[in-house]
Write a protein that holds these residues in place. Sequence first.
Motif, PDB file in Angstrom:
ATOM      1  N   ASP A   1      35.652 -12.836 -29.635  1.00 26.86           N
ATOM      2  CA  ASP A   1      36.112 -13.034 -28.262  1.00 26.86           C
ATOM      3  C   ASP A   1      37.618 -12.742 -28.177  1.00 26.86           C
ATOM      4  O   ASP A   1      38.422 -13.465 -28.766  1.00 26.86           O
ATOM      5  CB  ASP A   1      35.805 -14.492 -27.865  1.00 26.86           C
ATOM      6  CG  ASP A   1      36.294 -14.818 -26.470  1.00 26.86           C
ATOM      7  OD1 ASP A   1      36.852 -13.916 -25.801  1.00 26.86           O
ATOM      8  OD2 ASP A   1      36.131 -15.990 -26.056  1.00 26.86           O
TER       9      ASP A   1
ATOM     10  N   SER B   1      39.644 -13.377 -26.017  1.00 26.77           N
ATOM     11  CA  SER B   1      40.480 -14.470 -25.487  1.00 26.77           C
ATOM     12  C   SER B   1      40.838 -15.490 -26.573  1.00 26.77           C
ATOM     13  O   SER B   1      41.859 -16.175 -26.467  1.00 26.77           O
ATOM     14  CB  SER B   1      39.875 -15.149 -24.259  1.00 26.77           C
ATOM     15  OG  SER B   1      38.523 -15.177 -24.335  1.00 26.77           O
TER      16      SER B   1
ATOM     17  N   GLU C   1      44.506 -16.826 -27.029  1.00 26.92           N
ATOM     18  CA  GLU C   1      44.762 -18.285 -27.097  1.00 26.92           C
ATOM     19  C   GLU C   1      45.513 -18.640 -28.375  1.00 26.92           C
ATOM     20  O   GLU C   1      46.451 -19.439 -28.364  1.00 26.92           O
ATOM     21  CB  GLU C   1      43.429 -19.058 -27.126  1.00 26.92           C
ATOM     22  CG  GLU C   1      42.690 -19.134 -25.816  1.00 26.92           C
ATOM     23  CD  GLU C   1      41.215 -19.495 -26.039  1.00 26.92           C
ATOM     24  OE1 GLU C   1      40.386 -18.999 -25.258  1.00 26.92           O
ATOM     25  OE2 GLU C   1      40.890 -20.246 -26.992  1.00 26.92           O
TER      26      GLU C   1
END
Length: 448
Positions: A420, A422, A426
């Motif tokens: 992922d 993201s 993050e």
Amino acid sequence: MNSFEANFDGLVGPTHNYAGLSEGNVASKLSANDISSPRNAALQGINKMKALHDLGMTQGVFAPQERPDIFSLRRLGFSGTDANVLEQAYKVAPSVLSACCSASSMWTANAATVSPSGDSLDGKIHFTPANLTNKFHRSLEPETTGNILKSVFNDDKYFNHHLHLNDNDHFGDEGAANHTRLCGSYGEQGVEIFTFGKYAFNASMPAPKKYPARQTLEASQAVARLHGLSDDGVVYVQQNPDVIDQGVFHNDVISVGNQNVLFYHEQAFLNTDVFLNELSEKFAKTSSEQLHFIKVPTEEVSLEDCVKTYLFNTQIITLNDGTMTIIAPMHCHDNPRVKAYLDKLVTQNTPIKQVKYFDVNESMKNGGGPACLRLRVAMTQQELGAVNQNCLMNDELYSNLTAWVNKHYRDSICFDDLRDPSLLVESRTALDELTQLLKLGSVYRFQR
Ligand code: SUG
């Protein structure tokens, strides 16, 4: 106390997961593909750090590494945007993706070998990052480890940093996991014990048959040379190859020392008597303290129980009143035989007077107990004054770090989450903020 031991614990990184990457490490294999909780893992670690601080110990924080390691994935031929890199690796080389996402730098016992100023020829504290060549996922760590060490111990009047040893199995080095030190007071010369698993250049010598020996004698000797240690200040001892084959992949899973105490399982070493004689002789030259060899017999605690509970992956710490406390994982509390052993130990005539149990289960599931999570640095007050003070635990840092974890970390992660994009964003956002919190500067590649 003019000299003392500080512990720098690795903060668990935002991609903490169970990938079964460590052949020879029983817990890592057993937990493969379980769902992890990076948030709980990080909070468990921070709570242990705070508890040691509250006990009056000097406690430091060691930043995690950037993962997913996009730079390594690109080096291995994945290209395009960061999202493409992750997706391609997920499809064609899932094991490589897992390795490049491992949060294994949390086990800072493997970050480096540290020799205090009392032992070294130039009177400085020496650091050599471990090359961790035996496991691909861990071999990605030394460069950034070196950057972080230089940023935390950033004063060449007191600290001497070396490059990690050559990246090759002949010089396989796992850092402080195979190194302990006995001494009178922490600031005086001590005896450094280097434990190795095999000889790199002599295949006729004993070596494990089933699982890898991660540390060579030649690597340990090179570290001792780099650190300017005297012959009288060093003892080399081979780990019993049979215990490596039973899951004792680092010596700190089977023995631990502190000041005048060596706590070990009777099967830990090869040629134990020769080793203990040499150690006693060398120790007597540096200190008049009485040595305590605390040997745990197999009939009281089996090797299997040691590997399951991490009885020896405990920290033995000296409190300000001079007594010693064992910092143990809850697994020791929950195993009746190990608990009975520890209950008895604290009543005996040794400096160890109490045991404190901690929940570090997220780390234990990957084969890392309380002692794996910390890097020990014996130092003087003056040397402590030269350390990056923003990395030292106190009430304010504790609440900042707790809030930081709660803001950035996921509750759970499974293998599919690793691709992922993201998670990458993050993770980088979190680490960028952390470097500001700890005032580390740009230690990560993505910041350079
Ligand atoms: O290197 N586990 C680590 C545990 C290190 C423990 N350190 C000490 N004993 N000092 C290792 O084997 C497992 C990662 C995984 O499977 O996801 C891992 O790397």
